[in-house]
Motif scaffolding. Structure first.
Motif, PDB file in Angstrom:
ATOM      1  N   TRP A 118       0.830  -1.200   0.000  1.00  0.00           N
ATOM      2  CA  TRP A 118       0.000   0.000   0.000  1.00  0.00           C
ATOM      3  C   TRP A 118       0.870   1.258   0.000  1.00  0.00           C
ATOM      4  O   TRP A 118       0.566   2.228  -0.690  1.00  0.00           O
ATOM      5  N   LEU A 119       1.960   1.239   0.773  1.00  0.00           N
ATOM      6  CA  LEU A 119       2.895   2.365   0.756  1.00  0.00           C
ATOM      7  C   LEU A 119       3.477   2.553  -0.645  1.00  0.00           C
ATOM      8  O   LEU A 119       3.621   3.681  -1.128  1.00  0.00           O
ATOM      9  N   ALA A 120       3.823   1.425  -1.283  1.00  0.00           N
ATOM     10  CA  ALA A 120       4.371   1.488  -2.642  1.00  0.00           C
ATOM     11  C   ALA A 120       3.353   2.074  -3.609  1.00  0.00           C
ATOM     12  O   ALA A 120       3.693   2.905  -4.467  1.00  0.00           O
ATOM     13  N   LEU A 121       2.091   1.669  -3.487  1.00  0.00           N
ATOM     14  CA  LEU A 121       1.050   2.204  -4.352  1.00  0.00           C
ATOM     15  C   LEU A 121       0.886   3.708  -4.149  1.00  0.00           C
ATOM     16  O   LEU A 121       0.748   4.468  -5.116  1.00  0.00           O
ATOM     17  N   GLY A 122       0.912   4.148  -2.902  1.00  0.00           N
ATOM     18  CA  GLY A 122       0.786   5.569  -2.625  1.00  0.00           C
ATOM     19  C   GLY A 122       1.937   6.378  -3.204  1.00  0.00           C
ATOM     20  O   GLY A 122       1.723   7.436  -3.817  1.00  0.00           O
ATOM     21  N   ALA A 123       3.167   5.876  -3.037  1.00  0.00           N
ATOM     22  CA  ALA A 123       4.327   6.590  -3.565  1.00  0.00           C
ATOM     23  C   ALA A 123       4.333   6.591  -5.087  1.00  0.00           C
ATOM     24  O   ALA A 123       4.618   7.618  -5.717  1.00  0.00           O
ATOM     25  N   GLY A 124       4.009   5.455  -5.691  1.00  0.00           N
ATOM     26  CA  GLY A 124       3.957   5.388  -7.150  1.00  0.00           C
ATOM     27  C   GLY A 124       2.887   6.303  -7.720  1.00  0.00           C
ATOM     28  O   GLY A 124       3.091   6.965  -8.744  1.00  0.00           O
ATOM     29  N   PHE A 125       1.745   6.358  -7.055  1.00  0.00           N
ATOM     30  CA  PHE A 125       0.668   7.242  -7.494  1.00  0.00           C
ATOM     31  C   PHE A 125       1.090   8.707  -7.378  1.00  0.00           C
ATOM     32  O   PHE A 125       0.786   9.530  -8.252  1.00  0.00           O
ATOM     33  N   ALA A 126       1.830   9.051  -6.306  1.00  0.00           N
ATOM     34  CA  ALA A 126       2.292  10.423  -6.117  1.00  0.00           C
ATOM     35  C   ALA A 126       3.262  10.833  -7.224  1.00  0.00           C
ATOM     36  O   ALA A 126       3.183  11.951  -7.755  1.00  0.00           O
ATOM     37  N   VAL A 127       4.188   9.943  -7.593  1.00  0.00           N
ATOM     38  CA  VAL A 127       5.132  10.259  -8.664  1.00  0.00           C
ATOM     39  C   VAL A 127       4.391  10.403  -9.990  1.00  0.00           C
ATOM     40  O   VAL A 127       4.701  11.295 -10.799  1.00  0.00           O
ATOM     41  N   THR A 128       3.404   9.542 -10.225  1.00  0.00           N
ATOM     42  CA  THR A 128       2.613   9.639 -11.457  1.00  0.00           C
ATOM     43  C   THR A 128       1.878  10.969 -11.535  1.00  0.00           C
ATOM     44  O   THR A 128       1.830  11.617 -12.587  1.00  0.00           O
ATOM     45  N   LEU A 129       1.291  11.407 -10.423  1.00  0.00           N
ATOM     46  CA  LEU A 129       0.616  12.704 -10.394  1.00  0.00           C
ATOM     47  C   LEU A 129       1.606  13.840 -10.665  1.00  0.00           C
ATOM     48  O   LEU A 129       1.276  14.822 -11.337  1.00  0.00           O
ATOM     49  N   PHE A 130       2.817  13.705 -10.137  1.00  0.00           N
ATOM     50  CA  PHE A 130       3.844  14.719 -10.381  1.00  0.00           C
ATOM     51  C   PHE A 130       4.139  14.836 -11.873  1.00  0.00           C
ATOM     52  O   PHE A 130       4.351  15.940 -12.394  1.00  0.00           O
ATOM     53  N   PHE A 131       4.149  13.702 -12.573  1.00  0.00           N
ATOM     54  CA  PHE A 131       4.438  13.715 -14.003  1.00  0.00           C
ATOM     55  C   PHE A 131       3.278  14.281 -14.832  1.00  0.00           C
ATOM     56  O   PHE A 131       3.497  14.950 -15.839  1.00  0.00           O
ATOM     57  N   TYR A 132       2.043  14.014 -14.421  1.00  0.00           N
ATOM     58  CA  TYR A 132       0.903  14.282 -15.294  1.00  0.00           C
ATOM     59  C   TYR A 132      -0.096  15.295 -14.726  1.00  0.00           C
ATOM     60  O   TYR A 132      -1.183  15.446 -15.296  1.00  0.00           O
ATOM     61  N   HIS A 133       0.234  15.985 -13.647  1.00  0.00           N
ATOM     62  CA  HIS A 133      -0.759  16.863 -13.023  1.00  0.00           C
ATOM     63  C   HIS A 133      -1.145  18.041 -13.905  1.00  0.00           C
ATOM     64  O   HIS A 133      -2.189  18.672 -13.680  1.00  0.00           O
ATOM     65  N   LYS A 134      -0.350  18.376 -14.916  1.00  0.00           N
ATOM     66  CA  LYS A 134      -0.682  19.497 -15.798  1.00  0.00           C
ATOM     67  C   LYS A 134      -1.502  19.071 -17.018  1.00  0.00           C
ATOM     68  O   LYS A 134      -1.883  19.924 -17.820  1.00  0.00           O
ATOM     69  N   ARG A 135      -1.753  17.790 -17.149  1.00  0.00           N
ATOM     70  CA  ARG A 135      -2.530  17.299 -18.287  1.00  0.00           C
ATOM     71  C   ARG A 135      -3.946  16.999 -17.823  1.00  0.00           C
ATOM     72  O   ARG A 135      -4.203  16.016 -17.133  1.00  0.00           O
ATOM     73  N   ALA A 136      -4.873  17.886 -18.178  1.00  0.00           N
ATOM     74  CA  ALA A 136      -6.246  17.799 -17.683  1.00  0.00           C
ATOM     75  C   ALA A 136      -6.923  16.493 -18.082  1.00  0.00           C
ATOM     76  O   ALA A 136      -7.636  15.876 -17.274  1.00  0.00           O
ATOM     77  N   ALA A 137      -6.697  16.036 -19.308  1.00  0.00           N
ATOM     78  CA  ALA A 137      -7.343  14.808 -19.772  1.00  0.00           C
ATOM     79  C   ALA A 137      -6.877  13.612 -18.955  1.00  0.00           C
ATOM     80  O   ALA A 137      -7.679  12.739 -18.577  1.00  0.00           O
ATOM     81  N   VAL A 138      -5.577  13.575 -18.670  1.00  0.00           N
ATOM     82  CA  VAL A 138      -5.034  12.464 -17.879  1.00  0.00           C
ATOM     83  C   VAL A 138      -5.577  12.513 -16.451  1.00  0.00           C
ATOM     84  O   VAL A 138      -5.961  11.489 -15.878  1.00  0.00           O
ATOM     85  N   MET A 139      -5.616  13.694 -15.859  1.00  0.00           N
ATOM     86  CA  MET A 139      -6.136  13.829 -14.505  1.00  0.00           C
ATOM     87  C   MET A 139      -7.598  13.408 -14.430  1.00  0.00           C
ATOM     88  O   MET A 139      -8.034  12.803 -13.448  1.00  0.00           O
ATOM     89  N   ALA A 140      -8.366  13.725 -15.474  1.00  0.00           N
ATOM     90  CA  ALA A 140      -9.773  13.316 -15.498  1.00  0.00           C
ATOM     91  C   ALA A 140      -9.887  11.793 -15.494  1.00  0.00           C
ATOM     92  O   ALA A 140     -10.737  11.223 -14.797  1.00  0.00           O
ATOM     93  N   LYS A 141      -9.019  11.140 -16.271  1.00  0.00           N
ATOM     94  CA  LYS A 141      -9.035   9.679 -16.290  1.00  0.00           C
ATOM     95  C   LYS A 141      -8.645   9.105 -14.930  1.00  0.00           C
ATOM     96  O   LYS A 141      -9.230   8.120 -14.464  1.00  0.00           O
ATOM     97  N   ILE A 142      -7.654   9.716 -14.280  1.00  0.00           N
ATOM     98  CA  ILE A 142      -7.210   9.235 -12.970  1.00  0.00           C
ATOM     99  C   ILE A 142      -8.340   9.365 -11.947  1.00  0.00           C
ATOM    100  O   ILE A 142      -8.599   8.448 -11.162  1.00  0.00           O
ATOM    101  N   VAL A 143      -9.015  10.509 -11.949  1.00  0.00           N
ATOM    102  CA  VAL A 143     -10.121  10.710 -11.020  1.00  0.00           C
ATOM    103  C   VAL A 143     -11.238   9.697 -11.289  1.00  0.00           C
ATOM    104  O   VAL A 143     -11.812   9.115 -10.351  1.00  0.00           O
ATOM    105  N   THR A 144     -11.521   9.461 -12.559  1.00  0.00           N
ATOM    106  CA  THR A 144     -12.550   8.471 -12.911  1.00  0.00           C
ATOM    107  C   THR A 144     -12.176   7.087 -12.402  1.00  0.00           C
ATOM    108  O   THR A 144     -13.017   6.370 -11.833  1.00  0.00           O
ATOM    109  N   LEU A 145     -10.911   6.706 -12.582  1.00  0.00           N
ATOM    110  CA  LEU A 145     -10.452   5.402 -12.105  1.00  0.00           C
ATOM    111  C   LEU A 145     -10.551   5.303 -10.589  1.00  0.00           C
ATOM    112  O   LEU A 145     -10.921   4.253 -10.045  1.00  0.00           O
TER     113      LEU A 145
END
Length: 317
Positions: free
Chosen positions: A95-122
């Motif tokens: 679970w810690l690994a999932l949280g850290a991996g998700f945080a790094v992914t958000l860091f990479f894609y937080h400026k892409r609205a379409a990607v963020m929308a997909k993440i929120v949907t998931l």
């Protein structure tokens, strides 16, 4: 082995197919064991759940770059299966690994609205599925809640407090130069649980293991190497356009972040080192990354993932 065997970008793709295919096999094995045991919680060891988590991140990032691993539909089903195993097996280190991996992914894609929308949907779909599963299997919900409480308050959990006591005793046993240089290589872990019980298992913390073996100096050197890899990877990523090389770099960095959160509860696992090597090899395939990045930044040139574009004529770009 990975560092020496990957000689061209195509080799990375082949390795990822093997890793992801193996992870799917692990996930299906976990489902079978869960069916026999009547519960998915702790149906496999944490190493298996970590493999599923890192492979899931790799597939998600490939989909971000429109890279198909097995097929569009099969890829979506595989991602759902892998993350369901990573979460449902209830290993807190995963679970810690999932949280850290998700945080790094958000860091990479937080400026892409379409990607963020997909993440929120998931996330919404995942939360709904988890709520449905807990309502159908209340016993599993109770077990997951107990595990989560132990993550938030480790001293209240028997396993976590047992580990922390082992860390304290073994660190306090270091004396003199051992604090800075460690005890060297070897299987010498030992601490007393009580007057009659001596524990010789590993500390279940890679950072504690590094201190015990190589001291604070060894831990510092290792952290500097990891920081350098992250810095070089993030810098090189800025000059790469959407495509396979950027995807390999991103999945390596995400897996590194996830893996180094996981090792707070366990030692280094081979799957973490595999993605560490993928990151290093990808950087090796970009030998002129630093010069190219400087030019790309100066002229704001969109950079091809495989073939660097010349910055000599910014007007044409």
């Amino acid at each position: 082995l990975v560092l020496t065997s990957l000689r061209q970008p195509e080799d990375i793709r082949k390795l990822l197919v093997i890793v992801i295919g193996s992870a799917i096999c692990v996930a299906l094995y976990t489902v079978a064991r869960a069916g026999l045991a009547g519960s998915i919680v702790r149906s496999v060891y944490s190493q298996a759940a970590l493999i599923a988590a890192l492979a899931g991140f790799a597939m998600v990032i490939q989909r971000m770059h429109r890279i198909v691993t097995f097929g569009p539909v099969l890829d979506r089903l595989s991602i759902c299966l892998l993350f369901a195993i990573a979460v449902g097996t209830a290993h807190r280190s995963v679970w810690l690994a999932l949280g850290a991996g998700f945080a790094v992914t958000l860091f990479f894609y937080h400026k892409r609205a379409a990607v963020m929308a997909k993440i929120v949907t998931l996330l919404v779909i995942g939360a709904f599925a988890a709520s449905l599963a807990i309502s159908v299997f209340p016993e599993m919900g109770t077990q997951l809640t107990k595990k989560f409480d132990g993550l938030m308050n480790p001293t209240s959990d028997g396993t976590a407090s047992w580990r922390m006591e082992g860390w304290r005793q073994q660190l306090e046993a270091l004396d003199g130069s051992e604090v800075f240089f460690g005890n060297g290589l070897g299987g010498y872990y030992k601490w007393r649980q009580d007057r009659y019980t001596t524990i010789t298992a590993s500390p279940h913390n890679a950072y504690i293991q590094l201190v015990l073996k190589f001291g604070l100096l060894g831990l510092l050197i290792y952290l500097l190497v990891v920081i350098e890899i992250f810095y070089k990877g993030i810098s090189a990523r800025k000059g790469l356009g959407q495509g396979s090389m950027r995807a390999y770099l991103e999945m390596g960095l995400v897996s590194l972040g996830a893996g180094h959160a996981y090792v707070f509860g366990y030692g280094f696992e081979p799957i973490i080192l595999v993605f560490f090597a993928i990151t290093a090899v990808t950087l090796k395939f970009l030998p002129n990354a630093s010069t190219h990045l400087a030019r790309a930044y100066q002229y704001r040139i969109p950079v091809s993932p495989e073939i660097p574009r010349s910055a000599g004529n910014p007007g044409s770009a």
